[in-house]
Each structure stands twice: as C-alpha cells, then as structure tokens.
Design an enzyme around this catalytic site. Structure first.
Site, PDB file in Angstrom:
ATOM      1  N   HIS A   1     -19.261  64.454   1.905  1.00  5.73           N
ATOM      2  CA  HIS A   1     -20.338  65.184   2.568  1.00  5.73           C
ATOM      3  C   HIS A   1     -19.732  65.961   3.734  1.00  5.73           C
ATOM      4  O   HIS A   1     -18.644  65.641   4.215  1.00  5.73           O
ATOM      5  CB  HIS A   1     -21.388  64.218   3.112  1.00  5.73           C
ATOM      6  CG  HIS A   1     -22.247  63.594   2.042  1.00  5.73           C
ATOM      7  ND1 HIS A   1     -22.991  64.344   1.157  1.00  5.73           N
ATOM      8  CD2 HIS A   1     -22.496  62.282   1.738  1.00  5.73           C
ATOM      9  CE1 HIS A   1     -23.648  63.534   0.347  1.00  5.73           C
ATOM     10  NE2 HIS A   1     -23.361  62.275   0.668  1.00  5.73           N
TER      11      HIS A   1
ATOM     12  N   CYS B   1     -20.567  70.505   1.685  1.00  8.36           N
ATOM     13  CA  CYS B   1     -21.438  71.572   2.146  1.00  8.36           C
ATOM     14  C   CYS B   1     -20.991  72.088   3.507  1.00  8.36           C
ATOM     15  O   CYS B   1     -20.367  71.388   4.293  1.00  8.36           O
ATOM     16  CB  CYS B   1     -22.884  71.086   2.234  1.00  8.36           C
ATOM     17  SG  CYS B   1     -23.732  71.120   0.647  1.00  8.36           S
TER      18      CYS B   1
END
Length: 505
Positions: free
Chosen positions: A342, A385
C-alpha cells in the site's frame, strides 16, 4: 533528357542493390531461413527451393515487384518480424516507423505470423517432443521448428482455418504457447464479423478506441507540472502514454548511443518486497502472483532474486543495510528493487503500518552510500497507489491509503543512474486484481519478456507498459490507470538477450 533519366534510374537501382548486399552480409543462416518461411505464398515454391542466400530471395522479391527502389517496405516488414531492427537503417526506416505503417501496409498474414511466433517459442527439447508426437505425419529427417511447421502446412495438416493439430500438440508439449493460438483465433473471428476498415482513412487501429482524451492528458500533465512542481525543480524525465521513445528525450539519444555495461561477472541482485498482510491496513490479495512473476522474469534476465514477504519497518531497515553494503555489487551490472504494498504519494507502507518515504529507500544506494553501485543503473519499481482510495469494483482493488500532497522531488535521489517506475501518476490510484495481480506489474513482466529479446532499451519498454496499462479498464469501464517512470539514467539500458525461453505464471 531520356538518356539522363535512364542513367539516374540505373544509379538508383545500383544504390538499392548495394543496400540489399549490405543487409545480406549481416544476416545469418537462420535469418535467411526465417525470411524464406515468411515469404511462403509470395514466391513460387520451385523458386523458393532454389534460394541459397538472402540475395536470391531479394532477387525473387524484386522480380515479383514485392520490393522496389521506391517501395522496400515489405522487406522492412520482414526484417522487423525476425527482430533484425538494426538493419532497417539500410532501407531508410526506423523501428517506430515500421510499427506505425504495419496496420496499413503490412502484407504478412496473421497465420504466417502466428506460425513464426510459435517457431520462436519452441526450444530444442520442445522440438524433439513434437517430432515424436507427430512421427506418423512427418518424414524421418532432421527438421527445424520452421521446416516442421512448413511441412505440416504444405501437407494441409494445418491452415489458417484449421489449427486443431497445433492446439493438441502444444497443449502437451508447450502449453505456454497456447495463448498465441487463442489470440490468433480470437482476432480471426473478430475480422470475420467486423466489416473491413478503409486503411487509407482509419485514424486508429481496428478494435481500439481513444481511451485518453486530450483533456485527460492535459489533466495528467497539470498534476505533474503544476500541483507537484516536478519538472521545473528536478532534472528528471517522466514518460506519459503516447510519447515516442524516439521523440521523448531526443536531446539525449540523437547522438551516438552509449549503453550501460552489461558484461560483468553477474547481472546483479533483484530485491522483491511483497506485502500481503498488514497489522492495521487491509490485505492485498493477488500480490503473490506479481511477486512470483517478477522473480521469474528477473531471474530469466540473469539477476539473483530475493523475495521477502510481509516486511515490517524493522526488517526493511535490515534489508536496506544488507544490500547497501553487499560485496556482490562490485561485480554486478545493475540493481533492481521492487516494492509491492500500500502507499501514499511519495511513500510506501511496511506491513506493520509505518509509512516509509521512497526517497529514503533509494538514498541507501547512491554512489556515496553504496560505492559498489556507482555509475551503474539502479531500478526501482513500485506497485502502490500514489493517491486517495476510491470506490472499487468487486475484483479490482486500489493500493491506496490517505494521500498527502508531497513532491516527486522527494522520491528520486539528486544524482545520476536511477530509475523509478511508479504504477501510477501522482494523485491517482493503481489497481490490483485479487486473483490475477496488478495491471502494472503484470504488464511490466509481460513487456520485459516480449521486448528484451528484441533488444529494446528499458525506457522503450516502459513506454510500451504505459500504453498497455493506460488502455486497460475494469469491467464497467470506470477505472483507469497511468504509470509514471521517472529517471536520471545517463545511458541506454539494454539487457542482454537470455538464451532460454521464459514461462510466466
């Protein structure tokens, strides 16, 4: 006046034949066999049997008006197909020009190209197994993969409407090649139900649509240059979809090409940080497929790959310290560091939820901190991301947590020989299928496998990855993604072509 015109034509013809002679001198025996195979159907078989060199082949092509002084494109198509792109210069073409013209001017049939691609994927062991399976259909003589396929075609065992035998054989011997056959069948079926397109007027290849509009590109550019102040501050280059490897960075590559050295004792180390489970963040199903694909591809390229699962901040620090001072760097060509986790813009999460700036990771491998990697390419690929989380479809997830407005200048060290491949542009999501892996990493692995054998440099490969990922959408067409490579490389990075075939998961 007619005499002068005739003399001029003769001079042009002589110069053209000189170019063909130069091409012939650089072709190997296997290249000539490949050209002969691709020319089946364009040259009568009785003449084909007499071809002993590329010059004979060129003569027949000129006699049949397949190539001429004014139009040598068919030969350019043949050279491109057998991956002898460096010879295109003799015909006045570049690889990019040929690729642009192929949808309009290409003469090779999809079936011919399929057979050639299959032959390229057959190694010696595969060939022995195929010959054994087809013992009752072929003569007991020595055969190459090309001559075997040509024999089956000549004896009508296979044709453009019948690839059943190929499917049966490759299912047993080389199942990794079945995808090529399936793609061929799908494209053929689409052509049969789709009205022909006027090649003189079409603006986009058949079956494609303009995924990114001019306003989309303007918005992406604004995100890079205005909101994040990237280009005015930091001397790096970012690749956007649609950019040509020839025009992008033309000030760098128009002079005589300089390439990074790739002939030391070993290729180098490839580190893969694969975070699936987290203490405080949601899990990342599908990431193991990405990790295994990366490991397979970089080992295929000659790297020693090390995969670490669910890495905490403490373990990450130990890994960075270990490879920062690794003695193996001295004899290595390159270094690769992949992170699957992440992230927020400019940072990635450890498995215990600690946010680590990408720059702090890359800083361990500067020339001052890691002398063994001085003047050598250091590649970092980040699947995470770089923007806020959004509503997702059932099988597509975003690797995003809450975003902060940082600057890309904080991500890349201010010295040469670094490349940072981000899965998405600043402020945007990257997507990962919970079974099939992420769009970015799967495309990266696929294009490395496809384009390294063609001796493409890493920036051209990443441009192709940009284009591929930018055209992918989820099932309802609401999610898109644009990768962003940024680099301070000073030379072209071209990986040596591996000798063995690669089977991806």
């Amino acid at each position: 006046m007619s005499f002068l015109g005739s003399s001029s034509d003769e001079n042009c013809q002589l110069r053209f034949r000189e170019k063909l002679l130069a091409i012939d001198l650089e072709l190997k025996v296997q290249d000539v066999e490949s050209l002969k195979f691709l020319c089946i159907g364009f040259i009568p078989q009785n003449k084909m049997d007499k071809c002993r060199s590329a010059l004979h082949l060129f003569d027949y092509l000129m006699t049949g008006e397949m190539i001429s002084v004014k139009d040598p494109f068919f030969l350019a198509e043949l050279l491109y197909t057998i991956k002898q792109n460096y010879l295109l210069r003799h015909l006045g073409y570049t690889k990019k020009q040929v690729e642009c013209l192929l949808p309009i001017r290409g003469k090779l049939s999809p079936f011919r190209k399929l057979l050639y691609e299959l032959s390229e994927g057959i190694d010696e062991e595969n060939l022995k197994d195929i010959i054994f399976l087809l013992a009752d259909k072929i003569p007991k003589v020595s055969m190459s993969s090309l001559s075997l396929l040509a024999y089956l075609e000549k004896n009508t065992e296979i044709d453009e409407d019948n690839v059943i035998l190929l499917e049966k054989v490759f299912k047993k011997v080389a199942p990794f090649l079945l995808r090529k056959i399936e793609n061929y069948k799908r494209e053929k079926a689409a052509q049969e139900v789709t009205p022909p397109v006027d090649k003189e007027t079409e603006s986009l290849p058949q079956g494609q649509e303009e995924i990114f509009t001019p306003s989309d590109i303007k918005r992406f550019h604004g995100a890079l240059t205005v909101k994040y102040d990237v280009l005015p501050i930091f001397p790096l280059i970012s690749l956007m979809v649609g950019a040509s490897a020839n025009t992008l960075g033309s000030e760098i590559w128009t002079k005589e090409t300089i390439m990074y050295r790739m002939d030391r004792k070993h290729r180098g180390h490839c580190i893969i940080i694969n975070n699936h489970r987290f203490t405080s963040l949601k899990d990342r199903p599908g990431t193991h497929r990405d990790a295994e694909c990366l490991k397979l591809v970089f080992e295929w390229l000659g790297f020693t790959a090390h995969k670490y699962d669910d890495v905490t901040k403490g373990v990450m620090d130990k890994i960075l310290q270990e490879y920062k001072s690794h003695p193996g760097h001295a004899d290595g060509d390159c270094f690769v560091f992949c992170i699957l986790t992440h992230g927020e813009f400019g940072a990635v999460y450890s498995s215990d939820g600690v946010l680590i700036p990408i720059r702090s990771i890359m800083r361990h491998f500067t020339a001052q901190q890691c002398p063994g990697l001085a003047h050598k390419p250091k590649l970092f690929f980040i699947q995470a991301c770089q923007g806020p989380e959004v509503q997702n479809s059932v099988l597509t997830e975003a690797d995003a947590q809450n975003s902060k407005h940082l600057s890309l200048i904080d991500s890349v060290p201010t010295e040469a020989d670094f490349l940072l491949g981000l899965a998405t542009v600043p402020g945007y999501m990257s997507f990962r299928h919970i079974r099939d892996g992420s769009w970015y990493i799967q495309s990266l692995c696929s294009h490395l496998k496809k384009l390294v054998p063609r001796q493409e440099d890493i920036l051209s490969i990443l441009t192709a990855v940009n284009n591929d990922v930018s055209q992918q959408v989820n099932s309802d067409g609401t999610l898109r993604q644009m990768p962003q490579p940024a680099f301070t490389l000073r030379r072209k990075l071209v990986f040596p072509v591996p000798q063995n075939a690669l089977l991806l998961l």
